[in-house]
Design a protein around this motif. Sequence first.
Motif, short mmCIF file in Angstrom:
data_model
loop_
_atom_site.label_atom_id
_atom_site.label_comp_id
_atom_site.label_asym_id
_atom_site.label_seq_id
_atom_site.Cartn_x
_atom_site.Cartn_y
_atom_site.Cartn_z
N VAL A 46 0.83 -1.20 0.00
CA VAL A 46 0.00 0.00 0.00
C VAL A 46 0.87 1.25 0.00
O VAL A 46 1.65 1.48 0.92
CB VAL A 46 -0.94 0.02 1.22
N ASP A 47 0.73 2.03 -1.06
CA ASP A 47 1.43 3.31 -1.19
C ASP A 47 0.49 4.39 -0.65
O ASP A 47 -0.46 4.80 -1.34
CB ASP A 47 1.76 3.56 -2.66
N VAL A 48 0.72 4.82 0.57
CA VAL A 48 -0.17 5.78 1.22
C VAL A 48 0.27 7.20 0.87
O VAL A 48 1.44 7.56 1.05
CB VAL A 48 -0.18 5.60 2.74
N VAL A 49 -0.66 8.00 0.35
CA VAL A 49 -0.37 9.39 0.03
C VAL A 49 -1.34 10.29 0.79
O VAL A 49 -2.51 9.96 0.96
CB VAL A 49 -0.46 9.67 -1.48
N LYS A 50 -0.82 11.40 1.26
CA LYS A 50 -1.66 12.36 1.98
C LYS A 50 -2.36 13.26 1.00
O LYS A 50 -1.74 13.75 0.03
CB LYS A 50 -0.82 13.17 2.96
N GLY A 51 -3.64 13.49 1.21
CA GLY A 51 -4.37 14.36 0.29
C GLY A 51 -5.67 14.84 0.88
O GLY A 51 -6.17 14.29 1.87
N ASP A 52 -6.21 15.86 0.26
CA ASP A 52 -7.47 16.45 0.70
C ASP A 52 -8.24 16.89 -0.53
O ASP A 52 -7.64 17.43 -1.47
CB ASP A 52 -7.18 17.65 1.61
N TYR A 53 -9.53 16.66 -0.54
CA TYR A 53 -10.34 17.02 -1.70
C TYR A 53 -10.34 18.52 -1.96
O TYR A 53 -10.64 18.97 -3.07
CB TYR A 53 -11.77 16.53 -1.53
N ASP A 54 -10.01 19.32 -0.96
CA ASP A 54 -9.95 20.76 -1.14
C ASP A 54 -8.55 21.24 -1.49
O ASP A 54 -8.29 22.44 -1.54
CB ASP A 54 -10.45 21.47 0.13
N ASP A 55 -7.65 20.31 -1.74
CA ASP A 55 -6.27 20.62 -2.14
C ASP A 55 -6.02 19.97 -3.50
O ASP A 55 -5.63 18.81 -3.58
CB ASP A 55 -5.29 20.10 -1.09
N GLN A 56 -6.25 20.71 -4.57
CA GLN A 56 -6.16 20.14 -5.91
C GLN A 56 -4.78 19.57 -6.21
O GLN A 56 -4.66 18.55 -6.88
CB GLN A 56 -6.53 21.19 -6.95
N ARG A 57 -3.73 20.21 -5.70
CA ARG A 57 -2.39 19.70 -5.96
C ARG A 57 -2.20 18.31 -5.38
O ARG A 57 -1.55 17.45 -5.99
CB ARG A 57 -1.35 20.65 -5.37
N SER A 58 -2.77 18.07 -4.20
CA SER A 58 -2.63 16.75 -3.59
C SER A 58 -3.37 15.70 -4.41
O SER A 58 -2.92 14.55 -4.51
CB SER A 58 -3.14 16.76 -2.15
N LEU A 59 -4.48 16.08 -5.01
CA LEU A 59 -5.23 15.14 -5.85
C LEU A 59 -4.48 14.86 -7.14
O LEU A 59 -4.47 13.72 -7.63
CB LEU A 59 -6.62 15.69 -6.15
N ASP A 60 -3.86 15.88 -7.70
CA ASP A 60 -3.06 15.70 -8.91
C ASP A 60 -1.92 14.71 -8.64
O ASP A 60 -1.63 13.83 -9.46
CB ASP A 60 -2.48 17.03 -9.37
N ALA A 61 -1.28 14.86 -7.49
CA ALA A 61 -0.17 13.96 -7.14
C ALA A 61 -0.67 12.54 -6.90
O ALA A 61 -0.02 11.56 -7.30
CB ALA A 61 0.55 14.48 -5.89
N ALA A 62 -1.83 12.41 -6.27
CA ALA A 62 -2.36 11.08 -5.93
C ALA A 62 -2.77 10.30 -7.17
O ALA A 62 -2.63 9.07 -7.22
CB ALA A 62 -3.55 11.22 -4.99
N THR A 63 -3.27 10.99 -8.19
CA THR A 63 -3.75 10.31 -9.39
C THR A 63 -2.64 10.07 -10.42
O THR A 63 -2.85 9.31 -11.37
CB THR A 63 -4.88 11.11 -10.06
N ALA A 64 -1.50 10.67 -10.24
CA ALA A 64 -0.42 10.53 -11.22
C ALA A 64 0.01 9.08 -11.36
O ALA A 64 0.33 8.41 -10.39
CB ALA A 64 0.78 11.38 -10.79
N GLY A 65 -0.06 8.58 -12.59
CA GLY A 65 0.42 7.23 -12.88
C GLY A 65 -0.57 6.11 -12.65
O GLY A 65 -0.26 4.96 -12.94
N VAL A 66 -1.77 6.41 -12.13
CA VAL A 66 -2.74 5.34 -11.90
C VAL A 66 -3.71 5.25 -13.08
O VAL A 66 -3.87 6.20 -13.85
CB VAL A 66 -3.52 5.52 -10.58
N GLU A 67 -4.34 4.10 -13.20
CA GLU A 67 -5.26 3.86 -14.32
C GLU A 67 -6.72 3.85 -13.88
O GLU A 67 -7.60 4.18 -14.68
CB GLU A 67 -4.93 2.51 -14.98
#
Length: 297
Positions: A46-67
């Motif tokens: 499990v690759d755990v990443v910190k993110g918040d729906y009100d932080d667009q940059r964190s969502l961009d990082a979380a979705t990078a490379g996934v299908e």
Amino acid sequence: MSDVHVLVTGATGTVGSAILAVMTSRGVPVRALARNPGMLPENPLVDVVKGDYDDQRSLDAATAGVEVVFLLTTPESPVPRHDRAILRAARSAGVSRIVKLSATSAGARGPNNRIVGTWHRAAEDAVTASGLSWTILRPSSFASNFLRWADAINQGHPIPNMTGSGLQGVIDPRDVAAVSAECLLSGVGAGQTITLTGPELLSVPDQVARLARVLGRQITTVDVPPDQARERMRSSGMAGPAIETVVAGATWAREGGNARITEEVRRILGRPPGTFESWALDHRAAFDTPPASPPSR
């Protein structure tokens, strides 16, 4: 973890954490998005990443490379803003599929022809209009909702009942997670809106009777009419729009709107869904602290 292809949002919640368990039990690496990563146990898969729906940059990082993204949102205000935020990130990252967790109430017609589940339906519409391949899962009432009343039960207090004798296809959230994992990994259900239920229609008193049988002690309920429910939620600090969403859904269920059983769990998993009683047996420890006896005089 470069070979991760699936992102699970809501990873610390009931369904999200269960999806992680399904994935890792199969040896599938997965990325988990969490506002509080420390709530997730360490797991090499499990690759755990910190993110918040009100932080667009964190969502961009979380979705990078996934299908594929499992999309679950539970904002304090019932609006689809958070769904749209992750969909923007998903499109930019080249994500191909979304598996969206919604609810049976999405867009249903309630009392006085009022639309119930407007937030869920708006979120569904955002997904289907995203241009991505999608699957929408609409589970019925979760068996695990009873966990919120564990303290009351253990202290001998009655369970508040907002849905009266209304019947619902109560489902074990582990079955929701298993179906979600199958959709994420195999693509089953692409382009479909799938209603997930347990094997039988149950009211809250029916569930209480089964839980009481499992625990071997008496449990009672108390009816909570809509106005009283509103006041309780308002005093707890819940926002007005969220209160009305909860009350509308409860009233819809009370009047029989959620009295539906489907065979989708069996179709997708090749086995019947679990019963409420089997869920209660597996979770009896949460309710197995009987109230203390009053001191003798």
